[in-house]
Design an enzyme around this catalytic site. Sequence first.
Site, PDB file in Angstrom:
ATOM      1  N   TYR A 153      28.707 -44.328 -17.888  1.00 36.91           N
ATOM      2  CA  TYR A 153      28.343 -42.909 -17.853  1.00 36.91           C
ATOM      3  C   TYR A 153      29.330 -42.057 -17.066  1.00 36.91           C
ATOM      4  O   TYR A 153      30.235 -42.556 -16.412  1.00 36.91           O
ATOM      5  CB  TYR A 153      26.904 -42.681 -17.399  1.00 36.91           C
ATOM      6  CG  TYR A 153      26.423 -43.279 -16.100  1.00 36.91           C
ATOM      7  CD1 TYR A 153      27.255 -43.532 -15.029  1.00 36.91           C
ATOM      8  CD2 TYR A 153      25.063 -43.563 -15.941  1.00 36.91           C
ATOM      9  CE1 TYR A 153      26.769 -44.047 -13.846  1.00 36.91           C
ATOM     10  CE2 TYR A 153      24.562 -44.078 -14.766  1.00 36.91           C
ATOM     11  CZ  TYR A 153      25.428 -44.326 -13.720  1.00 36.91           C
ATOM     12  OH  TYR A 153      24.930 -44.834 -12.552  1.00 36.91           O
ATOM     13  N   GLU A 154      29.163 -40.736 -17.221  1.00 42.55           N
ATOM     14  CA  GLU A 154      30.097 -39.723 -16.700  1.00 42.55           C
ATOM     15  C   GLU A 154      31.498 -39.916 -17.269  1.00 42.55           C
ATOM     16  O   GLU A 154      32.497 -39.700 -16.580  1.00 42.55           O
ATOM     17  CB  GLU A 154      30.134 -39.742 -15.159  1.00 42.55           C
ATOM     18  CG  GLU A 154      28.829 -39.445 -14.483  1.00 42.55           C
ATOM     19  CD  GLU A 154      28.270 -38.069 -14.841  1.00 42.55           C
ATOM     20  OE1 GLU A 154      29.018 -37.231 -15.373  1.00 42.55           O
ATOM     21  OE2 GLU A 154      27.083 -37.843 -14.604  1.00 42.55           O
ATOM     22  N   GLY A 155      31.587 -40.315 -18.515  1.00 41.38           N
ATOM     23  CA  GLY A 155      32.868 -40.595 -19.145  1.00 41.38           C
ATOM     24  C   GLY A 155      33.215 -42.054 -18.941  1.00 41.38           C
ATOM     25  O   GLY A 155      33.422 -42.500 -17.810  1.00 41.38           O
TER      26      GLY A 155
END
Length: 579
Positions: free
Chosen positions: A437-439
């Site tokens: 997550y978050e890229g």
Amino acid sequence: MTYTPATQDQLLAIRVNAGIEELAQSEKFAAAEPDMVEAIVGGIGEFAAGEWAPLNRVGDLEGAKLENGVVTLPDGFAAAYEHYVEQGWNAISGPAEFGGQGLPFTLSCNVLENLGTANMAFNLLPMLSVGAIESLEHHGSPELQQKYLPKLVSGEWSGTMNLTEPQAGSDVGALRTTAHLIEDGEYAGKYRIKGQKIYITWGEHDLAKNIIHLVLARLPDAPEGSRGISLFVVPKYHVKADGSPGAHNDVRCVSIEHKLGINASPTCVMSYGDNDECIGELVGAENRGLMAMFTMMNNARINVGNQGVQIGERATQQAQMYARERVQSARAGSPDKAPVAILEHPDVRRMLLRMKALTEGARALLYYTAGQVDRGTLGDSAARARGEVLTPLIKAWGTDIGIEVASLGVQVHGGMGFVEETGAAQHWRDSRIAPIYEGTNGIQAADLVTRKLGMDGGEALTAVLADIARDAGEESGLAALAADCESVALWMREEASLDDRLAGSVPFCTMFAVAVAGWQLLRQKRAVEGGAAPGLAATKQASVRFFLDRVVPEAAGLKASATAGAEPLYALSAEQFIG
């Protein structure tokens, strides 16, 4: 098991790597004096170990539950969150004009480190709120700030990020959620939001009195792709004139995911506007929502990298305790055939020292990055650029380290590590989400070799390597790794195609991160040798030596992979992959 806060090592990293004393010389951060810093680090460690850590296991076993559109947490979570808010921990780095303490981001990182080491799943709740605060602080109108920030800063209300949709995944530009301006009536000037978002962390729960969703949506006739996205603030409950929560907005949690780990963190599918009455307010300018969202995502990525430190510390402590207590087999070559604690066996020592060295290296990189962010806040443009270069390193390598250390923790436990009752497996399960997550970490590495590689004509990246080379001194391996990173960066900028750069992005990201972490550990070692943190004199020498002698050479071996180019990756056709 519970854990012991790594207070001494955290203070060392905050002082040496973040440079907190230098930050405190500024007017903005003048309150970050040594006594204040020690009180915060010691206080949050004690709170986290006492109130959040005991909930880690029950949160994993019972998890969040959805019934009739309401998500509830196991007994104890509500009280622990209430105490967290009452004691002011959520407000550490929040803007002073809205009730925050205005302290450096570095200290906010320390609050999250301790809370996440105690309970990674629970810690995602305040972590997401920090991002919402940042976005509204930088892009919200004065009216929106006054309406939402005081209670977000205190923690009385929580915040979320709503980007991903079922058909879009990491391609945010493909989202379909819509926003239509309301021209008259009670909500004139606001927008009707309609759509569905997935993977919304803490999107619904019963701990905060209101949940403030930041939602990406598309206005009618907006340009296609990411250029046509706007950002809206959508509260769970409408906010009345006196600032208190009012009627329920037309937003609901449809389902929560059944996940590999972080079971106490409700990962929600959120539906907006089922009855065409979901009301939101525009944040920033139309079609500029992605920029506003990325304001919160940059520091959010640092905070995700922090999770690698958190899970690494917790897994390391548990493995160390088990290795001291577990007696099995005689020491190889010993004339005494009596069984010894497995801590005495060389390979167990290797694993434990690796866990310790990697965790401390990630922590050093974390606080060095946070210190650059704080200098950027003070107006230092070079530090701001350096912080941006370092962000993909701590996010990607830091979370990779979390997985490796948690996996080693299972290995130290042997067969008992594969048994859920010991809790070692939970750390690995919890850690596995952070590289996604978050890229994803692949996206972080791609960002490094595209945008960050060319920042300031390449100077932002190469200046870091020049500093490492200058400071390496007698550590020839570290100097050589910095030179290898410089060589790869030069090849990527001047010779490699875009595909070649992307093909080598992950090994290069690892090389660069290890070089910076090794450099920052070397700074810690020299500080300890100079009298700082005398309680760490023996242990810091051992962990830094391990990192420089074993981890750094491994990273240097990635140069060939980083420069191998993209052609070998396309030796097979898509059909051959399947066949």
